[in-house]
Design a protein around this motif. Structure first.
Motif, short mmCIF file in Angstrom:
data_model
loop_
_atom_site.label_atom_id
_atom_site.label_comp_id
_atom_site.label_asym_id
_atom_site.label_seq_id
_atom_site.Cartn_x
_atom_site.Cartn_y
_atom_site.Cartn_z
N MET A 42 0.89 -10.21 30.57
CA MET A 42 1.65 -9.54 31.63
C MET A 42 0.83 -9.26 32.89
N PRO A 43 -0.41 -8.76 32.80
CA PRO A 43 -1.17 -8.51 34.03
C PRO A 43 -1.33 -9.75 34.89
N LEU A 57 0.09 -0.59 26.12
CA LEU A 57 -0.18 0.21 24.92
C LEU A 57 -0.71 -0.64 23.76
N GLY A 58 -1.07 -1.88 24.05
CA GLY A 58 -1.74 -2.71 23.04
C GLY A 58 -0.85 -3.62 22.25
N HIS A 59 0.35 -3.94 22.78
CA HIS A 59 1.28 -4.78 22.04
C HIS A 59 1.75 -5.96 22.89
N ALA A 63 5.52 -7.49 24.49
CA ALA A 63 5.71 -7.84 25.90
C ALA A 63 6.25 -9.25 26.07
N ALA A 64 5.99 -10.11 25.11
CA ALA A 64 6.46 -11.50 25.18
C ALA A 64 7.93 -11.64 24.83
N ALA A 67 9.48 2.38 17.99
CA ALA A 67 10.54 1.37 17.88
C ALA A 67 10.55 0.58 19.18
N PHE A 68 10.94 -0.69 19.09
CA PHE A 68 10.92 -1.54 20.29
C PHE A 68 12.13 -2.48 20.27
#
Length: 223
Positions: free
Chosen positions: A126-127, A185-187, A191-192, A214-215
């Motif tokens: 993402m960055p 947050l390390g996930h 993000a994908a 939860a996501f």
């Protein structure tokens, strides 16, 4: 685990979503399906008493929050307070453009070819993707990753100032914003994933960080 429970909801489907156009700071109205996305998210959160209800200041998020809150059965606020720091990523001059046309333009300056935004995020992170949009916006309006991250961190600090441990908060925001927070947050695997309209990310916000409970959830009835 102590902390502030944040139920972060992606806004309902808009006409730009339907037409597969980058949206960002620009706005498009909710479709009929998007209105139902808001109601359905609210129904799955209906038993939670929210100590605060918020949305970004873009109308698609405000309207989704109103629809969600109209379903609440636990004495929550009926109107969201706007928090501009939780806006979508600013895509600059790419906003309103067809996503495939935009990706074709951006692929020209990348070592690989990507057919979807999600594939680009999965491979580059993402960055790097945010910075790529910023670097190739001829009008220099698109946000860099650091600009984006700074305002979202400021947004979380606002919530820490407004609430205390044990509070529950509704926050309606945007797909890329939610994905970038998950990445931070390390996930990166979260993000994908494209976030469903009306999908819920449940965060536990503490004094020095946050955990994802939860996501991209479109099925759970939260209590």
């Amino acid at each position: 685990m102590s902390g502030i429970d944040i139920y972060m909801v992606r806004h309902g489907q808009t006409y730009f979503n339907l037409l597969r156009r980058f949206q960002g700071f620009s706005d498009a109205p909710l479709t009929e399906s998007g209105i139902q996305d808001g109601h359905k998210a609210g129904q799955r959160l209906a038993k939670i008493h929210f100590d605060g209800a918020y949305s970004s200041d873009l109308t698609r998020a405000i309207h989704t929050a109103r629809y969600a809150l109209s379903e609440n059965q636990a004495g929550s606020p009926v109107e969201p307070t706007t928090l501009p720091n939780f806006r979508e990523e600013n895509f600059g001059s790419f906003e309103g453009r067809d996503s495939q046309v935009t990706l074709t333009d951006l692929n020209a300056s990348l070592p690989a070819t990507y057919s979807t935004y999600a594939d680009m995020v999965k491979d580059l992170g993402m960055p790097a993707v945010m910075d790529h949009f910023a670097a190739h916006d001829p009008y220099h309006l698109a946000e860099s990753y650091q600009d984006f991250l700074t305002r979202v961190q400021n947004g979380f600090n606002q919530l820490r100032d407004l609430h205390q441990d044990g509070d529950k908060v509704l926050l309606v925001s945007h797909g890329t914003t939610i994905r970038a927070i998950a990445d931070y947050l390390g996930h990166p695997e979260m993000a994908a994933q494209p976030v469903h309209n009306g999908g819920i990310m449940h965060l536990k916000l503490t004094a020095d960080g946050a955990d994802i409970l939860a996501f991209n959830d479109i099925t759970t009835n939260f209590e």
